[in-house]
Design a protein around this motif. Sequence first.
Motif, short mmCIF file in Angstrom:
data_model
loop_
_atom_site.label_atom_id
_atom_site.label_comp_id
_atom_site.label_asym_id
_atom_site.label_seq_id
_atom_site.Cartn_x
_atom_site.Cartn_y
_atom_site.Cartn_z
N GLN A 302 0.83 -1.20 0.00
CA GLN A 302 0.00 0.00 0.00
C GLN A 302 0.87 1.26 0.00
OE1 GLN A 302 -2.73 0.21 3.27
NE2 GLN A 302 -3.75 2.06 2.52
N GLY A 303 0.57 2.17 -0.87
CA GLY A 303 1.30 3.42 -0.97
C GLY A 303 2.46 3.37 -1.94
N PHE A 304 2.77 2.21 -2.51
CA PHE A 304 3.88 2.07 -3.46
C PHE A 304 3.68 3.04 -4.62
CE2 PHE A 304 6.01 0.23 -7.12
CZ PHE A 304 7.23 -0.19 -6.60
N VAL A 305 4.71 3.85 -4.91
CA VAL A 305 4.63 4.83 -6.00
C VAL A 305 5.00 4.11 -7.30
CG1 VAL A 305 5.43 7.05 -6.86
CG2 VAL A 305 5.27 6.65 -4.39
N LYS A 306 3.98 3.79 -8.11
CA LYS A 306 4.21 2.97 -9.30
C LYS A 306 4.80 3.75 -10.47
CE LYS A 306 0.70 -0.46 -8.13
NZ LYS A 306 -0.51 -1.20 -8.56
N SER A 307 4.51 5.03 -10.54
CA SER A 307 5.03 5.84 -11.64
C SER A 307 5.70 7.09 -11.08
CB SER A 307 3.90 6.23 -12.61
OG SER A 307 3.28 5.08 -13.15
N PRO A 308 6.88 6.93 -10.49
CA PRO A 308 7.55 8.07 -9.86
C PRO A 308 8.03 9.09 -10.90
CG PRO A 308 8.99 6.16 -9.87
CD PRO A 308 7.66 5.68 -10.34
N SER A 309 7.93 10.35 -10.56
CA SER A 309 8.44 11.41 -11.42
C SER A 309 9.86 11.74 -10.98
CB SER A 309 7.55 12.66 -11.29
OG SER A 309 7.66 13.21 -9.98
N ALA A 310 10.49 12.65 -11.70
CA ALA A 310 11.86 13.06 -11.35
C ALA A 310 11.90 13.66 -9.95
CB ALA A 310 12.37 14.06 -12.38
N LYS A 311 10.81 14.29 -9.50
CA LYS A 311 10.76 14.91 -8.18
C LYS A 311 10.75 13.86 -7.06
CE LYS A 311 8.24 18.99 -9.78
NZ LYS A 311 7.01 19.83 -9.61
N ASP A 312 10.26 12.65 -7.37
CA ASP A 312 10.16 11.61 -6.36
C ASP A 312 11.48 10.89 -6.13
OD1 ASP A 312 7.32 11.92 -5.99
OD2 ASP A 312 7.03 10.88 -7.92
N LYS A 313 12.35 10.90 -7.11
CA LYS A 313 13.58 10.12 -7.06
C LYS A 313 14.66 10.79 -6.20
CE LYS A 313 12.69 8.10 -11.61
NZ LYS A 313 13.20 7.86 -12.98
N ILE A 314 15.61 9.99 -5.75
CA ILE A 314 16.76 10.52 -5.02
C ILE A 314 17.75 11.10 -6.03
CG2 ILE A 314 18.74 9.93 -3.56
CD1 ILE A 314 16.08 9.91 -2.07
N HIS A 315 18.27 12.29 -5.73
CA HIS A 315 19.18 12.96 -6.66
C HIS A 315 20.64 12.91 -6.21
CE1 HIS A 315 15.17 15.10 -6.92
NE2 HIS A 315 15.30 14.50 -8.09
N LEU A 316 20.86 12.68 -4.94
CA LEU A 316 22.21 12.60 -4.41
C LEU A 316 22.19 11.76 -3.14
CD1 LEU A 316 25.22 13.66 -4.43
CD2 LEU A 316 24.41 15.48 -2.91
N VAL A 317 23.22 10.95 -2.95
CA VAL A 317 23.36 10.16 -1.72
C VAL A 317 24.58 10.67 -0.96
CG1 VAL A 317 23.76 7.88 -0.74
CG2 VAL A 317 22.26 8.14 -2.71
N ALA A 318 24.37 11.04 0.29
CA ALA A 318 25.46 11.50 1.17
C ALA A 318 25.78 10.38 2.14
CB ALA A 318 25.05 12.75 1.92
N ILE A 319 26.99 9.84 2.04
CA ILE A 319 27.42 8.76 2.93
C ILE A 319 27.99 9.37 4.20
CG2 ILE A 319 28.99 6.80 3.21
CD1 ILE A 319 28.76 6.32 0.22
N VAL A 320 27.37 9.04 5.33
CA VAL A 320 27.75 9.60 6.62
C VAL A 320 28.64 8.60 7.36
CG1 VAL A 320 26.92 10.53 8.82
CG2 VAL A 320 25.58 10.86 6.72
N ILE A 321 29.83 9.06 7.78
CA ILE A 321 30.78 8.20 8.49
C ILE A 321 31.20 8.88 9.78
CG2 ILE A 321 33.08 7.12 8.38
CD1 ILE A 321 32.76 6.94 5.36
N ASP A 322 31.24 8.14 10.87
CA ASP A 322 31.69 8.65 12.15
C ASP A 322 33.20 8.88 12.08
OD1 ASP A 322 32.39 9.20 14.76
OD2 ASP A 322 31.34 7.52 15.65
#
Length: 352
Positions: A302-322
Amino acid sequence: MDTQLNEEDKTTLLQWIGVEAPLSLLYKMSRDGCNPWTFHTKCDCKGPTITVMYNGNNTVYGGYTSQNWNSSSNGYFAWDQRAFLFKLRYNGKSVAKKYPIKADKCGYAIYCRNNYGPSFGESHDLPYFEKDISASNGVYQLNRCNYGNDSTTYIMGGDEEEAIYNNEASVRDLEYCQELKEYVQNFCPYEKTSVDKAKILLLGEVGSGKSSFFNTVNSIFAGFVTFQAISGSAQKSLTNTFRTYHIRDGKAGKMLNFKLCDTKGLEKEGGIDPHDFLYILDGNMPDKHMLNPDLPLSPETQGFVKSPSAKDKIHLVAIVIDATIVDVMTEESIETIKSFQKKLYQRGMISL
């Protein structure tokens, strides 16, 4: 003496810090007064900042911290391995010298207290003030440093401690500048992408500080300390839902043009599912979705976005390290991070 930084000074400071961003003036002693309350009102919870002092000997010096200043009634030292002192001019001549913090003194980088102005080091390694001070002939007489037998918190590189400020504790001005906030405030995604707000996913091991990182960023722009995301120290991930957080500029300000997304941490058992990770990248996972390793997201959820737009997608991943454990990270941890990075590269994405 000119009591403002020239372009050469600004360029030098930004190179030392490692950023390319304009400096924003938050506090200026000659304009706002030499008053701890005013200093903290204008400067608390602002993130990384530069303190610049100008004295009557034509010497310009100061300190940098990546941590927040705060108005603690009891006073405390803040830990900062990136903090440093600096000297830009000495007797009117350009000298540009940086004094990094000692490895065993990172816990004493700055001292925060409500009746103090900015104070660097365990023994107040730069002149400081702890009460209201009025100018006399345009000069503010600050307190001298108190090195005692403990010397400084910062690496002097053969210089005498007083050489930073030319043995003159009085100042004609003190400025407190912010090096990144205004740059982030004005950020806008590339207009041809049709994306109005960039989505940044925070990824890291359990305990790396992903949620704390969001809370810090949120506090900086809110102007007060916030704890919107659940954070703390635990063996298992405290984040059990996929969350998309908006960042507001000030209590009643506009939303900034980026969002920070938080999810479960990387761990051997019970961490973020690789298939769920791909669904997050592709914009299929709805906000506030409960993450369950035994029941991964699917098109039937339930709630699965079947047709995601460019606004829904991740644009950058920031890897956090201690940063406190980076030298002792296990090969298994490093390989886990690399495996998730590989999934990013397969989608033509980058990580920081």
